[in-house]
Design a protein around this motif. Structure first.
Motif, PDB file in Angstrom:
ATOM      1  N   PHE A  38       5.971   7.728   5.501  1.00 19.58           N
ATOM      2  CA  PHE A  38       6.224   6.686   4.507  1.00 19.58           C
ATOM      3  C   PHE A  38       4.924   5.969   4.134  1.00 19.58           C
ATOM      4  O   PHE A  38       4.705   5.628   2.976  1.00 19.58           O
ATOM      5  N   ALA A  39       4.050   5.788   5.124  1.00 19.50           N
ATOM      6  CA  ALA A  39       2.742   5.196   4.850  1.00 19.50           C
ATOM      7  C   ALA A  39       1.956   6.068   3.874  1.00 19.50           C
ATOM      8  O   ALA A  39       1.298   5.557   2.956  1.00 19.50           O
ATOM      9  N   THR A  40       2.028   7.387   4.049  1.00 20.24           N
ATOM     10  CA  THR A  40       1.356   8.307   3.134  1.00 20.24           C
ATOM     11  C   THR A  40       1.932   8.194   1.729  1.00 20.24           C
ATOM     12  O   THR A  40       1.202   8.219   0.737  1.00 20.24           O
ATOM     13  N   LEU A  45       1.266   6.343  -3.931  1.00 18.76           N
ATOM     14  CA  LEU A  45       1.640   5.521  -5.081  1.00 18.76           C
ATOM     15  C   LEU A  45       0.470   4.656  -5.536  1.00 18.76           C
ATOM     16  O   LEU A  45       0.236   4.505  -6.740  1.00 18.76           O
ATOM     17  N   VAL A  46      -0.263   4.100  -4.585  1.00 21.22           N
ATOM     18  CA  VAL A  46      -1.435   3.278  -4.925  1.00 21.22           C
ATOM     19  C   VAL A  46      -2.478   4.138  -5.642  1.00 21.22           C
ATOM     20  O   VAL A  46      -3.030   3.735  -6.671  1.00 21.22           O
ATOM     21  N   VAL A  47      -2.739   5.337  -5.109  1.00 20.00           N
ATOM     22  CA  VAL A  47      -3.722   6.229  -5.729  1.00 20.00           C
ATOM     23  C   VAL A  47      -3.298   6.585  -7.155  1.00 20.00           C
ATOM     24  O   VAL A  47      -4.108   6.514  -8.089  1.00 20.00           O
ATOM     25  N   VAL A  48      -2.029   6.945  -7.340  1.00 22.93           N
ATOM     26  CA  VAL A  48      -1.533   7.301  -8.675  1.00 22.93           C
ATOM     27  C   VAL A  48      -1.680   6.113  -9.627  1.00 22.93           C
ATOM     28  O   VAL A  48      -2.138   6.267 -10.765  1.00 22.93           O
ATOM     29  N   VAL A  53      -4.545   3.690 -14.288  1.00 26.10           N
ATOM     30  CA  VAL A  53      -5.282   2.583 -14.918  1.00 26.10           C
ATOM     31  C   VAL A  53      -6.668   3.061 -15.350  1.00 26.10           C
ATOM     32  O   VAL A  53      -7.110   2.790 -16.475  1.00 26.10           O
ATOM     33  N   ILE A  54      -7.366   3.792 -14.473  1.00 27.82           N
ATOM     34  CA  ILE A  54      -8.718   4.267 -14.801  1.00 27.82           C
ATOM     35  C   ILE A  54      -8.688   5.231 -15.984  1.00 27.82           C
ATOM     36  O   ILE A  54      -9.482   5.098 -16.925  1.00 27.82           O
ATOM     37  N   VAL A  55      -7.768   6.195 -15.960  1.00 25.45           N
ATOM     38  CA  VAL A  55      -7.688   7.179 -17.049  1.00 25.45           C
ATOM     39  C   VAL A  55      -7.320   6.496 -18.362  1.00 25.45           C
ATOM     40  O   VAL A  55      -7.871   6.819 -19.421  1.00 25.45           O
ATOM     41  N   THR A  56      -6.446   5.523 -18.304  1.00 18.25           N
ATOM     42  CA  THR A  56      -6.062   4.784 -19.508  1.00 18.25           C
ATOM     43  C   THR A  56      -7.221   3.931 -20.012  1.00 18.25           C
ATOM     44  O   THR A  56      -7.555   3.951 -21.203  1.00 18.25           O
ATOM     45  N   ALA A  57      -7.856   3.188 -19.112  1.00 24.73           N
ATOM     46  CA  ALA A  57      -8.943   2.279 -19.500  1.00 24.73           C
ATOM     47  C   ALA A  57     -10.141   3.020 -20.069  1.00 24.73           C
ATOM     48  O   ALA A  57     -10.870   2.481 -20.907  1.00 24.73           O
TER      49      ALA A  57
END
Length: 145
Positions: A38-40, A45-48, A53-57
């Motif tokens: 579950f930690a993974t 989710l955080v990485v995605v 955000v980076i790809v959009t920005a």
């Protein structure tokens, strides 16, 4: 490739190593109170989210239809490998010490050299192979108690 290209990849590689080290420390603390799988999932989710955000920005989205079948297959295989690696890594961190788990995880460097030779035809000279052997030995010595 000149010095600019060399220094560029080297900076990114060093940053990768620093963030990987921080990841081990943060993950060891974070995984202590919950199931490692579950930690993974939470980490993923955080990485995605951050990547979206980076790809959009930076306007880097590309039409999925323009991505070749070969690229899809190998990115999917890479994703499966990443997922398996993360699941194993978090499970190891849950039950082991970060200072022993992380060096064994870094044996991936040795495996990359071997797999690069076998599957990509990459060549290393004798000094490079000596470095690979020394890395393997050093990583094992760090983790061994």
């Amino acid at each position: 490739m000149g010095n600019a290209g060399t220094s560029s990849w080297l900076i990114w590689a060093l940053l990768s190593a620093i963030f990987a080290a921080l990841t081990a420390i943060f993950a060891k603390v974070g995984v202590s109170g919950i199931n490692s799988d579950f930690a993974t999932f939470i980490r993923t989710l955080v990485v995605v989210g951050v990547l979206a955000v980076i790809v959009t920005a930076t306007s880097q989205w590309q039409p999925f239809s323009e991505i070749s079948g070969k690229t899809w297959v190998f990115l999917a295989l890479s994703g499966l490998g990443t997922g398996a690696s993360w699941l194993c890594y978090f499970r190891a961190l849950k039950i082991g010490e970060a200072s022993r788990v992380a060096p064994i995880d870094k044996l991936s460097v040795v495996f990359v050299a071997i797999f690069g030779l076998l599957f990509l035809g990459e060549k290393l000279n004798s000094a490079n192979w000596a470095g690979v052997v020394l890395m393997a030995a050093g990583l094992i010595l760090i983790a061994w108690r």
